[in-house]
Design a protein around this motif. Structure first.
Motif, PDB file in Angstrom:
ATOM      1  N   LEU A 352       0.768  -1.168   0.065  1.00 10.41           N
ATOM      2  CA  LEU A 352      -0.066   0.047   0.072  1.00 10.41           C
ATOM      3  C   LEU A 352       0.722   1.065   0.044  1.00 10.41           C
ATOM      4  CD1 LEU A 352      -2.546  -1.079   2.721  1.00 10.41           C
ATOM      5  CD2 LEU A 352      -2.384  -1.725   0.329  1.00 10.41           C
ATOM      6  N   HIS A 353       0.693   2.214  -0.861  1.00  7.93           N
ATOM      7  CA  HIS A 353       1.218   3.475  -1.039  1.00  7.93           C
ATOM      8  C   HIS A 353       0.414   4.527  -0.726  1.00  7.93           C
ATOM      9  CE1 HIS A 353       4.928   5.642  -2.663  1.00  7.93           C
ATOM     10  NE2 HIS A 353       4.233   6.316  -3.008  1.00  7.93           N
ATOM     11  N   GLY A 354       0.543   5.257   0.439  1.00  5.58           N
ATOM     12  CA  GLY A 354      -0.140   6.301   0.761  1.00  5.58           C
ATOM     13  C   GLY A 354       0.140   6.812   2.213  1.00  5.58           C
ATOM     14  N   GLY A 355      -0.736   7.855   2.701  1.00  4.64           N
ATOM     15  CA  GLY A 355      -0.285   8.408   4.147  1.00  4.64           C
ATOM     16  C   GLY A 355       0.275   9.770   3.891  1.00  4.64           C
ATOM     17  N   ALA A 356       0.479  10.303   5.167  1.00  3.20           N
ATOM     18  CA  ALA A 356       1.005  11.765   4.974  1.00  3.20           C
ATOM     19  C   ALA A 356       2.472  11.392   5.093  1.00  3.20           C
ATOM     20  CB  ALA A 356       0.457  12.377   6.578  1.00  3.20           C
ATOM     21  N   GLU A 357       3.040  12.478   4.282  1.00  2.00           N
ATOM     22  CA  GLU A 357       4.630  12.293   3.998  1.00  2.00           C
ATOM     23  C   GLU A 357       5.337  12.997   5.269  1.00  2.00           C
ATOM     24  OE1 GLU A 357       5.553  12.615  -0.576  1.00  2.00           O
ATOM     25  OE2 GLU A 357       4.719  14.506   0.385  1.00  2.00           O
ATOM     26  N   TYR A 358       6.261  12.454   5.512  1.00  2.00           N
ATOM     27  CA  TYR A 358       7.416  12.906   6.638  1.00  2.00           C
ATOM     28  C   TYR A 358       6.858  12.756   8.014  1.00  2.00           C
ATOM     29  CZ  TYR A 358       8.655  14.765   2.174  1.00  2.00           C
ATOM     30  OH  TYR A 358       9.141  15.011   0.854  1.00  2.00           O
ATOM     31  N   THR A 359       5.996  11.910   8.349  1.00  3.24           N
ATOM     32  CA  THR A 359       5.660  11.689   9.523  1.00  3.24           C
ATOM     33  C   THR A 359       6.094  10.271  10.268  1.00  3.24           C
ATOM     34  OG1 THR A 359       3.574  10.477   8.442  1.00  3.24           O
ATOM     35  CG2 THR A 359       3.435  12.973   9.151  1.00  3.24           C
ATOM     36  N   LEU A 360       6.180  10.192  11.516  1.00  3.52           N
ATOM     37  CA  LEU A 360       6.913   8.891  12.230  1.00  3.52           C
ATOM     38  C   LEU A 360       5.795   7.850  12.359  1.00  3.52           C
ATOM     39  CD1 LEU A 360       9.430  10.643  14.480  1.00  3.52           C
ATOM     40  CD2 LEU A 360       9.714   9.793  12.255  1.00  3.52           C
ATOM     41  N   SER A 361       4.450   8.101  12.355  1.00  3.15           N
ATOM     42  CA  SER A 361       3.421   7.147  12.448  1.00  3.15           C
ATOM     43  C   SER A 361       2.467   7.436  11.386  1.00  3.15           C
ATOM     44  CB  SER A 361       2.976   7.304  13.784  1.00  3.15           C
ATOM     45  OG  SER A 361       2.272   8.468  14.010  1.00  3.15           O
ATOM     46  N   PRO A 362       1.725   6.337  10.957  1.00  2.00           N
ATOM     47  CA  PRO A 362       0.808   6.375   9.747  1.00  2.00           C
ATOM     48  C   PRO A 362      -0.411   7.144  10.455  1.00  2.00           C
ATOM     49  CG  PRO A 362       0.677   4.188  10.627  1.00  2.00           C
ATOM     50  CD  PRO A 362       1.808   4.885  11.342  1.00  2.00           C
ATOM     51  N   SER A 363      -0.734   8.055   9.383  1.00  2.00           N
ATOM     52  CA  SER A 363      -2.210   9.000   9.657  1.00  2.00           C
ATOM     53  C   SER A 363      -3.384   7.684   9.896  1.00  2.00           C
ATOM     54  CB  SER A 363      -2.573   9.716   8.528  1.00  2.00           C
ATOM     55  OG  SER A 363      -2.653   9.115   7.300  1.00  2.00           O
ATOM     56  N   ASP A 364      -4.299   8.314  10.286  1.00  2.00           N
ATOM     57  CA  ASP A 364      -5.544   7.371  10.725  1.00  2.00           C
ATOM     58  C   ASP A 364      -6.133   7.021   9.430  1.00  2.00           C
ATOM     59  OD1 ASP A 364      -5.255   7.989  13.247  1.00  2.00           O
ATOM     60  OD2 ASP A 364      -6.830   9.587  13.493  1.00  2.00           O
ATOM     61  N   PRO A 365      -6.334   7.932   8.354  1.00  2.00           N
ATOM     62  CA  PRO A 365      -6.746   7.047   6.821  1.00  2.00           C
ATOM     63  C   PRO A 365      -5.888   5.999   6.394  1.00  2.00           C
ATOM     64  CG  PRO A 365      -7.029   9.500   7.049  1.00  2.00           C
ATOM     65  CD  PRO A 365      -6.309   9.030   8.249  1.00  2.00           C
TER      66      PRO A 365
END
Length: 455
Positions: A352-365
């Motif tokens: 899966l390719h997605g989420g908020a960039e440059y964050t240390l944990s995945p976003s909720d979506p």
């Protein structure tokens, strides 16, 4: 680390010298400090280090006769599994352990330690027995041979192939030698796996005349780079990402054609949604494997989407499908694809390719999409796109690597230079062991690390 020691000594010496500068006769010339600093550096670099260690199996039993080697120095383990390597140069390197009926093991040695730490103690190395019923996967994050690899200043227009640049790692006129060098530090690790995988986040073309008209970051790799992947043991790449359609339909077609010509299998992109969602299916050591790939970064804010769709707006009927990456936002199709592969008795990997960039944990979506894949029947979920390493979790019996970060990528942000590789061993359709292998991108090239940086 030795360099830091020299600098500290130099700084202390300078402080002492300045505090006592009562006159010219008492002043110590700066050149004296520089000479002292160089002398300390030379002394450190010319010193050697010894290491002691132990090799055991997964039950903690000593392994006798294992060959342990580093920097051209080798030693066999004794009856207690002990070994000693002496007079090693102070150069960080990979230590290799080889023993009959066991998988080869590698460990990144940090030998640039303080001189007083002698010999350097190491934790026991645990070897895994070879098993013809097991398959070892190795998943890496985002990879491309594009942009600053070809043009260090990234000044070439997006619709042109960069001119050869002596400062570039990869030369446009002959991409393969530089592409090989890009993988020099990590090739042996890739070859240890039965099935290494990368997220190939780039179109492949020699004709960059159709760049996406509104997208901010677009780039392409040259087909001459692709043999470097095959030579490193990579036979499959995931394409479900937000850059595979950077050069629209023509670039996508070039990408699929060049991958096929070079013997690289793929999933995650196609000329229609059906093609994009089609898993790559293979058999490894007798186990049926399905690899699904998709992205949630659809480009919906642009007139030209990044993802394959059944119908694009046209001025006539019927409307026509558009190619691109598999659209992870199509939860029904994604869940159905995974469930069908699972129902066929396959070990299913959802990439899966997605989420908020440059964050240390995945976003909720982003994490919601990971759990959706697990609920649909995925045995293993591999995620990327944020460009930084994230965590691990279990959900519904599935192991989730929440973000691998970059693997071979040309970003200059410090937080994108640390990544992970996911090593996963599977037997009888079950994960029997897994580990994260930390990497550091040195001049955009991956190399294994240990110590504080790895932690």
């Amino acid at each position: 680390m030795g360099y830091r020691v020299c600098l500290v000594i130099l700084m202390l010496s300078l402080s002492w010298g300045l505090s006592g500068c009562g006159g010219n006769d008492d002043a110590v010339k700066a050149s004296d400090f520089l000479q002292q600093d160089q002398s300390l550096r030379d002394r450190y670099q010319n010193s050697t280090v010894d290491i002691d260690g132990e090799v055991v199996d997964e039950s903690g039993n000593a392994i006798e006769g294992a060959l342990v080697s580093a920097l051209g120095v080798g030693s066999y383990t004794d009856q207690q599994g002990r070994f000693s390597l002496q007079n090693l140069a102070r150069k960080n390197t990979l230590l290799t352990v080889e023993a009959a009926q066991f998988r080869q093991f590698q460990y990144p040695l940090q030998l640039q330690t303080v001189m007083t730490q002698q010999p350097l103690p190491l934790a026991p190395f645990t070897l895994t027995a070879t098993n013809n019923n097991e398959a070892r996967f190795l998943f890496a994050g985002d990879l491309s041979f594009a942009r600053r690899f070809l043009d260090p200043l990234d000044l070439t227009p997006t619709n042109e192939i960069p001119a050869d640049n002596p400062q570039a790692l990869i030369r446009s006129s002959d991409p393969l030698p530089g592409s090989r060098r890009a993988l020099d530090y990590i090739r042996s690790t890739l070859k240890q796996a039965d099935f290494p995988v990368v997220n190939f986040e780039s179109p492949v073309t020699l004709n960059p005349q159709t760049p996406h008209s509104t997208k901010e970051f677009i780039y392409f790799s040259l087909p001459g780079s692709l043999p470097a992947l095959r030579e490193a043991g990579i036979n499959y790449v995931s394409l479900g990402n937000n850059h595979v359609y950077d050069y629209l339909g023509a670039g996508l077609q070039d990408t699929l054609d060049y991958l096929t010509q070079h013997g690289l299998q793929y999933s995650g992109a196609g000329k229609t949604p059906e093609e994009a969602f089609k898993p790559y299916e293979t058999e490894i050591n007798g186990m049926a494997i399905s690899l699904v790939s998709a992205t949630s970064v659809s480009g919906s804010r642009y007139p030209e989407l990044y993802v394959a769709t059944d119908c694009i707006d046209t001025n006539y009927d019927p409307c026509t499908p558009q190619g691109g990456a598999a659209d992870l936002n199509d939860r029904v199709r994604m869940s159905s694809t995974i469930a069908t592969a699972k129902g066929d008795g396959n070990f299913v990997v959802a990439q899966l390719h997605g989420g908020a960039e440059y964050t240390l944990s995945p976003s909720d979506p982003a994490y919601d999409r990971m759990t959706m894949a697990a609920e649909a029947g995925a045995d293993l979920v591999i995620s990327h796109h944020p460009h930084v390493a994230q965590g691990f979790s279990y959900y519904n019996g599935a192991l989730i690597f929440e973000g691998l970060g970059n693997f071979l990528f040309d970003q200059d942000r410090h937080d994108t230079m640390l990544g992970l590789m996911a090593q996963v061993d599977v037997r009888d359709q079950q994960i029997v062991r897994a580990r994260g292998i930390p990497i550091y991108l040195e001049d955009y090239r991956p190399r294994r690390i240990s110590g504080d940086l790895a932690n």
